[in-house]
Design a protein around this motif. Structure first.
Motif, mmCIF file in Angstrom:
data_model
loop_
_atom_site.group_PDB
_atom_site.id
_atom_site.type_symbol
_atom_site.label_atom_id
_atom_site.label_comp_id
_atom_site.label_asym_id
_atom_site.label_seq_id
_atom_site.Cartn_x
_atom_site.Cartn_y
_atom_site.Cartn_z
ATOM 1 N N MET A 1 0.824 -1.193 0.000
ATOM 2 C CA MET A 1 0.000 0.000 0.000
ATOM 3 C C MET A 1 0.867 1.255 0.000
ATOM 4 O O MET A 1 0.642 2.156 -0.775
ATOM 5 N N LEU A 2 1.865 1.308 0.874
ATOM 6 C CA LEU A 2 2.695 2.505 0.943
ATOM 7 C C LEU A 2 3.540 2.676 -0.307
ATOM 8 O O LEU A 2 3.698 3.790 -0.805
ATOM 9 N N ASN A 3 4.091 1.579 -0.810
ATOM 10 C CA ASN A 3 4.903 1.682 -2.019
ATOM 11 C C ASN A 3 4.059 2.131 -3.198
ATOM 12 O O ASN A 3 4.486 2.924 -4.019
ATOM 13 N N GLU A 4 2.850 1.612 -3.297
ATOM 14 C CA GLU A 4 1.965 2.004 -4.389
ATOM 15 C C GLU A 4 1.601 3.474 -4.272
ATOM 16 O O GLU A 4 1.564 4.175 -5.273
ATOM 17 N N PHE A 5 1.316 3.947 -3.064
ATOM 18 C CA PHE A 5 0.937 5.350 -2.909
ATOM 19 C C PHE A 5 2.094 6.262 -3.292
ATOM 20 O O PHE A 5 1.899 7.243 -4.004
ATOM 21 N N TRP A 6 3.281 5.962 -2.826
ATOM 22 C CA TRP A 6 4.425 6.826 -3.136
ATOM 23 C C TRP A 6 4.733 6.803 -4.628
ATOM 24 O O TRP A 6 5.074 7.825 -5.219
ATOM 25 N N ALA A 7 4.597 5.662 -5.247
ATOM 26 C CA ALA A 7 4.866 5.563 -6.683
ATOM 27 C C ALA A 7 3.842 6.353 -7.492
ATOM 28 O O ALA A 7 4.175 6.909 -8.540
ATOM 29 N N ASN A 8 2.624 6.424 -7.008
ATOM 30 C CA ASN A 8 1.563 7.115 -7.735
ATOM 31 C C ASN A 8 1.323 8.540 -7.235
ATOM 32 O O ASN A 8 0.463 9.232 -7.764
ATOM 33 N N ALA A 9 2.059 8.969 -6.225
ATOM 34 C CA ALA A 9 1.845 10.306 -5.660
ATOM 35 C C ALA A 9 2.288 11.377 -6.646
ATOM 36 O O ALA A 9 3.195 11.176 -7.454
ATOM 37 N N SER A 10 1.634 12.534 -6.528
ATOM 38 C CA SER A 10 1.976 13.637 -7.429
ATOM 39 C C SER A 10 3.333 14.229 -7.060
ATOM 40 O O SER A 10 3.819 14.072 -5.936
ATOM 41 N N THR A 11 3.921 14.914 -8.018
ATOM 42 C CA THR A 11 5.213 15.550 -7.783
ATOM 43 C C THR A 11 5.092 16.631 -6.713
ATOM 44 O O THR A 11 5.991 16.793 -5.892
ATOM 45 N N GLY A 12 3.986 17.345 -6.706
ATOM 46 C CA GLY A 12 3.769 18.385 -5.689
ATOM 47 C C GLY A 12 3.756 17.819 -4.281
ATOM 48 O O GLY A 12 4.311 18.414 -3.348
ATOM 49 N N TYR A 13 3.121 16.658 -4.110
ATOM 50 C CA TYR A 13 3.085 16.014 -2.799
ATOM 51 C C TYR A 13 4.488 15.598 -2.365
ATOM 52 O O TYR A 13 4.880 15.798 -1.213
ATOM 53 N N LYS A 14 5.257 15.042 -3.294
ATOM 54 C CA LYS A 14 6.615 14.613 -2.963
ATOM 55 C C LYS A 14 7.494 15.796 -2.583
ATOM 56 O O LYS A 14 8.274 15.728 -1.633
ATOM 57 N N VAL A 15 7.347 16.904 -3.313
ATOM 58 C CA VAL A 15 8.104 18.117 -2.985
ATOM 59 C C VAL A 15 7.711 18.620 -1.604
ATOM 60 O O VAL A 15 8.567 19.025 -0.807
ATOM 61 N N LEU A 16 6.427 18.584 -1.289
ATOM 62 C CA LEU A 16 5.942 19.024 0.021
ATOM 63 C C LEU A 16 6.531 18.172 1.146
ATOM 64 O O LEU A 16 6.995 18.701 2.162
ATOM 65 N N VAL A 17 6.552 16.872 0.958
ATOM 66 C CA VAL A 17 7.083 15.967 1.988
ATOM 67 C C VAL A 17 8.577 16.208 2.200
ATOM 68 O O VAL A 17 9.035 16.330 3.347
ATOM 69 N N PHE A 18 9.334 16.311 1.117
ATOM 70 C CA PHE A 18 10.777 16.513 1.265
ATOM 71 C C PHE A 18 11.102 17.907 1.785
ATOM 72 O O PHE A 18 12.071 18.083 2.525
ATOM 73 N N SER A 19 10.293 18.890 1.440
ATOM 74 C CA SER A 19 10.492 20.236 1.989
ATOM 75 C C SER A 19 10.261 20.243 3.494
ATOM 76 O O SER A 19 11.018 20.869 4.247
ATOM 77 N N ALA A 20 9.209 19.563 3.927
ATOM 78 C CA ALA A 20 8.923 19.491 5.358
ATOM 79 C C ALA A 20 10.065 18.807 6.107
ATOM 80 O O ALA A 20 10.521 19.301 7.146
ATOM 81 N N MET A 21 10.539 17.685 5.578
ATOM 82 C CA MET A 21 11.647 16.984 6.232
ATOM 83 C C MET A 21 12.907 17.838 6.258
ATOM 84 O O MET A 21 13.622 17.869 7.262
ATOM 85 N N GLY A 22 13.172 18.542 5.171
ATOM 86 C CA GLY A 22 14.354 19.396 5.112
ATOM 87 C C GLY A 22 14.284 20.552 6.098
ATOM 88 O O GLY A 22 15.278 20.877 6.755
ATOM 89 N N LEU A 23 13.105 21.178 6.213
ATOM 90 C CA LEU A 23 12.961 22.290 7.151
ATOM 91 C C LEU A 23 13.100 21.822 8.599
ATOM 92 O O LEU A 23 13.728 22.497 9.422
ATOM 93 N N ILE A 24 12.521 20.676 8.908
ATOM 94 C CA ILE A 24 12.637 20.153 10.275
ATOM 95 C C ILE A 24 14.097 19.827 10.588
ATOM 96 O O ILE A 24 14.605 20.173 11.659
ATOM 97 N N ALA A 25 14.781 19.186 9.660
ATOM 98 C CA ALA A 25 16.195 18.843 9.877
ATOM 99 C C ALA A 25 17.049 20.097 10.007
ATOM 100 O O ALA A 25 17.919 20.182 10.886
ATOM 101 N N THR A 26 16.787 21.097 9.174
ATOM 102 C CA THR A 26 17.528 22.353 9.255
ATOM 103 C C THR A 26 17.280 23.043 10.588
ATOM 104 O O THR A 26 18.209 23.557 11.213
ATOM 105 N N GLY A 27 16.032 23.029 11.033
ATOM 106 C CA GLY A 27 15.702 23.636 12.322
ATOM 107 C C GLY A 27 16.384 22.949 13.488
ATOM 108 O O GLY A 27 16.864 23.603 14.420
ATOM 109 N N VAL A 28 16.455 21.628 13.437
ATOM 110 C CA VAL A 28 17.123 20.890 14.509
ATOM 111 C C VAL A 28 18.619 21.205 14.517
ATOM 112 O O VAL A 28 19.217 21.426 15.581
ATOM 113 N N ILE A 29 19.226 21.250 13.342
ATOM 114 C CA ILE A 29 20.659 21.571 13.260
ATOM 115 C C ILE A 29 20.916 22.993 13.761
ATOM 116 O O ILE A 29 21.863 23.239 14.512
#
Length: 74
Positions: A1-29
């Motif tokens: 289920m998770l692999n299928e969702f990520w494979a079919n997810a839109s590019t905008g959603y993927k950018v949003l997820v990676f942006s969120a992870m990057g901002l959280i990591a930057t904030g922690v650093i």
């Protein structure tokens, strides 16, 4: 289920997820750097960066929930 969702997810959603992870990591650093150097201003700014990352993360959860609900209705 998770692999299928990520494979079919839109590019905008993927950018949003990676942006969120990057901002959280930057904030922690930034927070670690600020607290080791005793820079109170940078420590407060890092909380804002972490908060923005969390807001983007919650937005991603809402988008994912809506996409999953739409797929169940089909």
């Amino acid at each position: 289920m998770l692999n299928e969702f990520w494979a079919n997810a839109s590019t905008g959603y993927k950018v949003l997820v990676f942006s969120a992870m990057g901002l959280i990591a930057t904030g922690v650093i930034l927070s670690i750097a600020a607290n080791t150097s005793g820079n109170q201003g940078l420590a407060m700014a890092s909380l804002g960066v972490i908060g923005l990352g969390l807001v983007l993360h919650v937005t991603g959860l809402v988008i994912r929930g809506q996409q999953i609900r739409k797929s169940y209705k089909k």
